[in-house]
Motif scaffolding. Sequence first.
Motif, PDB file in Angstrom:
ATOM      1  N   PRO A   1       0.813  -1.223   0.000  1.00 40.57           N
ATOM      2  CA  PRO A   1       0.000   0.000   0.000  1.00 40.57           C
ATOM      3  C   PRO A   1       0.843   1.268   0.000  1.00 40.57           C
ATOM      4  CG  PRO A   1      -0.010  -1.019   2.166  1.00 40.57           C
ATOM      5  CD  PRO A   1       0.691  -1.976   1.260  1.00 40.57           C
ATOM      6  N   VAL A   2       0.281   2.309  -0.580  1.00 41.50           N
ATOM      7  CA  VAL A   2       0.880   3.645  -0.557  1.00 41.50           C
ATOM      8  C   VAL A   2       0.044   4.487   0.407  1.00 41.50           C
ATOM      9  CG1 VAL A   2       1.368   5.733  -1.883  1.00 41.50           C
ATOM     10  CG2 VAL A   2       1.756   3.474  -2.908  1.00 41.50           C
ATOM     11  N   TYR A   3       0.705   5.061   1.386  1.00 45.56           N
ATOM     12  CA  TYR A   3       0.000   5.852   2.394  1.00 45.56           C
ATOM     13  C   TYR A   3       0.114   7.337   2.059  1.00 45.56           C
ATOM     14  CZ  TYR A   3       0.011   1.515   5.072  1.00 45.56           C
ATOM     15  OH  TYR A   3      -0.175   0.211   5.484  1.00 45.56           O
ATOM     16  N   ILE A   4      -1.018   8.020   2.092  1.00 41.87           N
ATOM     17  CA  ILE A   4      -1.064   9.453   1.783  1.00 41.87           C
ATOM     18  C   ILE A   4      -1.687  10.183   2.973  1.00 41.87           C
ATOM     19  CG2 ILE A   4      -1.995  11.231   0.256  1.00 41.87           C
ATOM     20  CD1 ILE A   4      -2.071   9.178  -1.972  1.00 41.87           C
ATOM     21  N   ARG A   5      -0.924  11.100   3.538  1.00 41.32           N
ATOM     22  CA  ARG A   5      -1.445  11.918   4.633  1.00 41.32           C
ATOM     23  C   ARG A   5      -1.559  13.362   4.146  1.00 41.32           C
ATOM     24  NH1 ARG A   5       1.954  12.482  10.027  1.00 41.32           N
ATOM     25  NH2 ARG A   5       3.091  13.954   8.731  1.00 41.32           N
ATOM     26  N   ILE A   6      -2.784  13.830   4.001  1.00 38.40           N
ATOM     27  CA  ILE A   6      -3.042  15.162   3.446  1.00 38.40           C
ATOM     28  C   ILE A   6      -2.804  16.227   4.508  1.00 38.40           C
ATOM     29  CG2 ILE A   6      -4.822  16.663   2.469  1.00 38.40           C
ATOM     30  CD1 ILE A   6      -6.030  14.282   1.129  1.00 38.40           C
ATOM     31  N   LYS A   7      -2.213  17.330   4.085  1.00 37.45           N
ATOM     32  CA  LYS A   7      -1.966  18.448   5.000  1.00 37.45           C
ATOM     33  C   LYS A   7      -3.256  19.233   5.213  1.00 37.45           C
ATOM     34  CE  LYS A   7       2.763  18.923   3.246  1.00 37.45           C
ATOM     35  NZ  LYS A   7       3.721  19.807   2.542  1.00 37.45           N
TER      36      LYS A   7
ATOM     37  N   LYS B   1       9.649   2.724  -2.587  1.00 36.56           N
ATOM     38  CA  LYS B   1      10.551   3.820  -2.923  1.00 36.56           C
ATOM     39  C   LYS B   1      10.475   4.215  -4.392  1.00 36.56           C
ATOM     40  CE  LYS B   1      13.889   2.986   0.780  1.00 36.56           C
ATOM     41  NZ  LYS B   1      15.308   2.715   1.124  1.00 36.56           N
ATOM     42  N   ARG B   2      10.201   3.268  -5.273  1.00 38.06           N
ATOM     43  CA  ARG B   2      10.156   3.614  -6.697  1.00 38.06           C
ATOM     44  C   ARG B   2       8.865   4.328  -7.079  1.00 38.06           C
ATOM     45  NH1 ARG B   2       7.242  -0.300  -9.536  1.00 38.06           N
ATOM     46  NH2 ARG B   2       6.612  -2.101  -8.275  1.00 38.06           N
ATOM     47  N   GLN B   3       7.841   4.218  -6.237  1.00 37.53           N
ATOM     48  CA  GLN B   3       6.562   4.850  -6.537  1.00 37.53           C
ATOM     49  C   GLN B   3       6.431   6.237  -5.924  1.00 37.53           C
ATOM     50  OE1 GLN B   3       4.330   3.847  -8.553  1.00 37.53           O
ATOM     51  NE2 GLN B   3       4.783   1.677  -8.880  1.00 37.53           N
ATOM     52  N   VAL B   4       7.043   6.447  -4.764  1.00 41.77           N
ATOM     53  CA  VAL B   4       6.847   7.701  -4.034  1.00 41.77           C
ATOM     54  C   VAL B   4       7.274   8.929  -4.836  1.00 41.77           C
ATOM     55  CG1 VAL B   4       7.577   9.033  -2.003  1.00 41.77           C
ATOM     56  CG2 VAL B   4       6.913   6.637  -1.751  1.00 41.77           C
ATOM     57  N   PRO B   5       8.494   8.976  -5.430  1.00 40.81           N
ATOM     58  CA  PRO B   5       8.874  10.187  -6.188  1.00 40.81           C
ATOM     59  C   PRO B   5       7.944  10.490  -7.347  1.00 40.81           C
ATOM     60  CG  PRO B   5      10.788   8.793  -5.758  1.00 40.81           C
ATOM     61  CD  PRO B   5       9.587   7.985  -5.403  1.00 40.81           C
ATOM     62  N   VAL B   6       7.452   9.448  -8.005  1.00 43.85           N
ATOM     63  CA  VAL B   6       6.537   9.654  -9.132  1.00 43.85           C
ATOM     64  C   VAL B   6       5.221  10.232  -8.663  1.00 43.85           C
ATOM     65  CG1 VAL B   6       5.316   8.522 -11.024  1.00 43.85           C
ATOM     66  CG2 VAL B   6       7.625   7.781 -10.406  1.00 43.85           C
ATOM     67  N   LEU B   7       4.707   9.684  -7.564  1.00 46.19           N
ATOM     68  CA  LEU B   7       3.430  10.175  -7.048  1.00 46.19           C
ATOM     69  C   LEU B   7       3.551  11.603  -6.534  1.00 46.19           C
ATOM     70  CD1 LEU B   7       2.183   7.013  -5.126  1.00 46.19           C
ATOM     71  CD2 LEU B   7       1.268   7.945  -7.248  1.00 46.19           C
ATOM     72  N   GLU B   8       4.665  11.935  -5.895  1.00 42.07           N
ATOM     73  CA  GLU B   8       4.842  13.287  -5.361  1.00 42.07           C
ATOM     74  C   GLU B   8       4.848  14.339  -6.469  1.00 42.07           C
ATOM     75  OE1 GLU B   8       7.320  12.582  -1.203  1.00 42.07           O
ATOM     76  OE2 GLU B   8       8.410  12.962  -3.068  1.00 42.07           O
ATOM     77  N   GLN B   9       5.292  13.972  -7.663  1.00 46.21           N
ATOM     78  CA  GLN B   9       5.330  14.912  -8.788  1.00 46.21           C
ATOM     79  C   GLN B   9       4.036  14.931  -9.597  1.00 46.21           C
ATOM     80  OE1 GLN B   9       7.834  17.120  -9.331  1.00 46.21           O
ATOM     81  NE2 GLN B   9       8.610  16.309  -7.380  1.00 46.21           N
ATOM     82  N   MET B  10       3.084  14.127  -9.204  1.00 41.15           N
ATOM     83  CA  MET B  10       1.814  14.063  -9.926  1.00 41.15           C
ATOM     84  C   MET B  10       1.020  15.347  -9.739  1.00 41.15           C
ATOM     85  SD  MET B  10      -1.200  11.246  -9.460  1.00 41.15           S
ATOM     86  CE  MET B  10      -2.793  11.464 -10.262  1.00 41.15           C
ATOM     87  N   ILE B  11       0.600  15.958 -10.841  1.00 40.12           N
ATOM     88  CA  ILE B  11      -0.136  17.228 -10.804  1.00 40.12           C
ATOM     89  C   ILE B  11      -1.615  16.955 -10.541  1.00 40.12           C
ATOM     90  CG2 ILE B  11      -0.819  19.265 -12.113  1.00 40.12           C
ATOM     91  CD1 ILE B  11       1.807  19.015 -13.647  1.00 40.12           C
TER      92      ILE B  11
END
Length: 205
Positions: free
Chosen positions: A4-10, A33-43
């Motif tokens: 799972p990918v965990y997302i905590r919204i600010k 680790k390979r997914q996090v940088p891609v997701l962080e750059q997602m517009i």
Amino acid sequence: MATPVYIRIKQSIYVQPSSMIKLGDIARVTGPKRQVPVLEQMILHEVTDEDRNIVVIDGFMVIEQVLTKYPQLEIELIGPTQCVVHVEEHKREPSLILISLIWLLLFIGAAMAIMNFHYDVSMGAVQQKLHFMLTGKESDHPLWIQIPYSIGLGIGMILFFNHWFQKRFNEEPSPMEVEIFNYQEDMDHYVAIKENKVEKTDVDS
């Protein structure tokens, strides 16, 4: 089974006009680790003039956009379900003249409030009576009581607000900071419910 990918919204963020809001801007992402940088750059959304000064990014919209691009991922949303984005232009340096005028206005207002309070409770008469009780003599101006009282009043206010100009005495927030924080939280909560204008079709790239 996918990790799972965990997302905590600010709770809220501040951006400039015409900004491209990315997932990494509004949330903390952790997972493979390979997914996090891609997701962080997602517009997720591009700020336009129609957004004015507030945009609400909804957690459901975030999950939907992520799954549209990466259907193989398992998303876990934790923390707040919405992020309030405040759109602000670059702040100018405050004017020294304006700060001085505001400081003078607040100083006069506070002084008038204190004097009116002391007049209402007859503080002068109380101090005169206290002087008579302790010394057996009458005095219209018992300065040995009034001067320490005035100094103590000022020191008490400084300690109460926990600030001396830019210096903070300890890590505890001042009552003013707490009130501002509560006001900002209430406003963000209201905006998140009433001003959610961002739809799932905002950005599909």
